[in-house]
Design a protein around this motif. Sequence first.
Motif, PDB file in Angstrom:
ATOM      1  N   ARG A   4       0.848  -1.187   0.000  1.00  0.00           N
ATOM      2  CA  ARG A   4       0.000   0.000   0.000  1.00  0.00           C
ATOM      3  C   ARG A   4       0.888   1.243   0.000  1.00  0.00           C
ATOM      4  O   ARG A   4       1.805   1.352   0.812  1.00  0.00           O
ATOM      5  CB  ARG A   4      -0.901  -0.017   1.234  1.00  0.00           C
ATOM      6  CG  ARG A   4      -1.684   1.258   1.440  1.00  0.00           C
ATOM      7  CD  ARG A   4      -2.783   1.082   2.453  1.00  0.00           C
ATOM      8  NE  ARG A   4      -3.957   0.467   1.840  1.00  0.00           N
ATOM      9  CZ  ARG A   4      -5.120   0.295   2.477  1.00  0.00           C
ATOM     10  NH1 ARG A   4      -5.257   0.667   3.725  1.00  0.00           N
ATOM     11  NH2 ARG A   4      -6.143  -0.242   1.854  1.00  0.00           N
ATOM     12  N   THR A   6       0.603   5.273   0.467  1.00  0.00           N
ATOM     13  CA  THR A   6      -0.288   6.344   0.914  1.00  0.00           C
ATOM     14  C   THR A   6       0.348   7.687   0.574  1.00  0.00           C
ATOM     15  O   THR A   6       1.497   7.929   0.932  1.00  0.00           O
ATOM     16  CB  THR A   6      -0.517   6.249   2.432  1.00  0.00           C
ATOM     17  OG1 THR A   6      -0.862   4.915   2.766  1.00  0.00           O
ATOM     18  CG2 THR A   6      -1.636   7.176   2.886  1.00  0.00           C
ATOM     19  N   THR A   8      -0.019  11.769   0.904  1.00  0.00           N
ATOM     20  CA  THR A   8      -0.710  12.850   1.624  1.00  0.00           C
ATOM     21  C   THR A   8      -0.049  14.185   1.305  1.00  0.00           C
ATOM     22  O   THR A   8       1.137  14.237   0.972  1.00  0.00           O
ATOM     23  CB  THR A   8      -0.645  12.611   3.147  1.00  0.00           C
ATOM     24  OG1 THR A   8       0.705  12.354   3.508  1.00  0.00           O
ATOM     25  CG2 THR A   8      -1.504  11.446   3.573  1.00  0.00           C
ATOM     26  N   GLY A  39      -6.135  12.583   1.188  1.00  0.00           N
ATOM     27  CA  GLY A  39      -5.005  12.013   0.476  1.00  0.00           C
ATOM     28  C   GLY A  39      -5.457  10.861  -0.393  1.00  0.00           C
ATOM     29  O   GLY A  39      -6.653  10.633  -0.553  1.00  0.00           O
ATOM     30  N   LYS A  40      -4.481  10.151  -0.946  1.00  0.00           N
ATOM     31  CA  LYS A  40      -4.785   9.031  -1.836  1.00  0.00           C
ATOM     32  C   LYS A  40      -4.114   7.773  -1.329  1.00  0.00           C
ATOM     33  O   LYS A  40      -3.080   7.844  -0.666  1.00  0.00           O
ATOM     34  CB  LYS A  40      -4.243   9.340  -3.237  1.00  0.00           C
ATOM     35  CG  LYS A  40      -5.054  10.355  -3.987  1.00  0.00           C
ATOM     36  CD  LYS A  40      -4.358  10.807  -5.253  1.00  0.00           C
ATOM     37  CE  LYS A  40      -3.261  11.802  -4.951  1.00  0.00           C
ATOM     38  NZ  LYS A  40      -2.640  12.369  -6.160  1.00  0.00           N
ATOM     39  N   VAL A  41      -4.710   6.645  -1.662  1.00  0.00           N
ATOM     40  CA  VAL A  41      -4.106   5.386  -1.272  1.00  0.00           C
ATOM     41  C   VAL A  41      -4.117   4.455  -2.492  1.00  0.00           C
ATOM     42  O   VAL A  41      -5.073   4.460  -3.270  1.00  0.00           O
ATOM     43  CB  VAL A  41      -4.846   4.814  -0.033  1.00  0.00           C
ATOM     44  CG1 VAL A  41      -6.269   4.415  -0.355  1.00  0.00           C
ATOM     45  CG2 VAL A  41      -4.112   3.651   0.562  1.00  0.00           C
ATOM     46  N   PHE A  42      -3.014   3.755  -2.690  1.00  0.00           N
ATOM     47  CA  PHE A  42      -2.895   2.842  -3.824  1.00  0.00           C
ATOM     48  C   PHE A  42      -2.605   1.447  -3.296  1.00  0.00           C
ATOM     49  O   PHE A  42      -1.585   1.246  -2.622  1.00  0.00           O
ATOM     50  CB  PHE A  42      -1.754   3.285  -4.754  1.00  0.00           C
ATOM     51  CG  PHE A  42      -1.915   4.688  -5.273  1.00  0.00           C
ATOM     52  CD1 PHE A  42      -2.652   4.939  -6.417  1.00  0.00           C
ATOM     53  CD2 PHE A  42      -1.343   5.764  -4.608  1.00  0.00           C
ATOM     54  CE1 PHE A  42      -2.815   6.238  -6.886  1.00  0.00           C
ATOM     55  CE2 PHE A  42      -1.503   7.062  -5.071  1.00  0.00           C
ATOM     56  CZ  PHE A  42      -2.239   7.298  -6.214  1.00  0.00           C
ATOM     57  N   ASP A  43      -3.500   0.517  -3.574  1.00  0.00           N
ATOM     58  CA  ASP A  43      -3.268  -0.875  -3.191  1.00  0.00           C
ATOM     59  C   ASP A  43      -2.680  -1.585  -4.393  1.00  0.00           C
ATOM     60  O   ASP A  43      -3.333  -1.696  -5.435  1.00  0.00           O
ATOM     61  CB  ASP A  43      -4.575  -1.529  -2.740  1.00  0.00           C
ATOM     62  CG  ASP A  43      -4.992  -1.023  -1.375  1.00  0.00           C
ATOM     63  OD1 ASP A  43      -4.117  -0.908  -0.505  1.00  0.00           O
ATOM     64  OD2 ASP A  43      -6.181  -0.725  -1.179  1.00  0.00           O
ATOM     65  N   LEU A  66       2.959   8.276  -8.715  1.00  0.00           N
ATOM     66  CA  LEU A  66       1.873   8.328  -7.733  1.00  0.00           C
ATOM     67  C   LEU A  66       1.868   9.604  -6.903  1.00  0.00           C
ATOM     68  O   LEU A  66       0.809  10.109  -6.536  1.00  0.00           O
ATOM     69  CB  LEU A  66       1.931   7.098  -6.821  1.00  0.00           C
ATOM     70  CG  LEU A  66       1.918   5.736  -7.524  1.00  0.00           C
ATOM     71  CD1 LEU A  66       2.012   4.609  -6.511  1.00  0.00           C
ATOM     72  CD2 LEU A  66       0.674   5.568  -8.366  1.00  0.00           C
TER      73      LEU A  66
END
Lengths: 80, 80
Positions: A4, A6, A8, A39-43, A66
Motif C-alpha cells: 500500500r 499512501t 498525503t 489524500g490518496k491510497v494505492f493498493d 503516484l
Amino acid sequence: MKARVTVTLKTGVLDPQGKAIEGALKSLGVSGVASVRQGKVFDIELDAGDQAKAEATLKAAAEKLLANTVIENYRIEVVG
Amino acid sequence: MKARVTVTLKTGVLDPQGKAIEGALKSLGVSGVASVRQGKVFDIELDAGDQAKAEATLKAAAEKLLANTVIENYRIEVVG
C-alpha cells in the motif's frame, strides 16, 4: 506480494478539498470535526517475491507517478 | 484527537483509474506491478477527547459523506 502506498499533502500545503469536506460534514450535522485533509491510497499487487525488490519498485512508482513530491509525501508499506 | 479514514473500492467493483495507473507505470518503465487499485484517505482532527465519541463521529462522517457504501468499504483508525 501486496503493498500500500499512501500519498498525503505536505504540511502547509492548502487543501481546498479537505476544507469542502469539513463544510459538508458541518452541513450534514456531523459535529466535532476540527479539520480534514484528503489524500490518496494505492493498493498494489506486485510480481516480485522479495521485499527489497518490491520496495524498489514501489519507490520508483511513487516518485515517478503516484506522488507529486513537491507538495506531497508518500509512505510505502509492504503488507506481505 | 487524530484519526484516519481509509476508503477503498469493494472487491469486484471495476477501477478504471487503477487500470490507467497500471498502464502508465508500464509506459514509464516500472515493471513488476501486477495490479493497482486506488482509494482515498482522510486525515481527520477531532475535538472529541474520548475514543468512543471519536469513533461515533467518524462512523457518521464515513457513512454520510466519505464513503459510498454501495461500492466502497471504509476503515476507521483513531491514531490518538
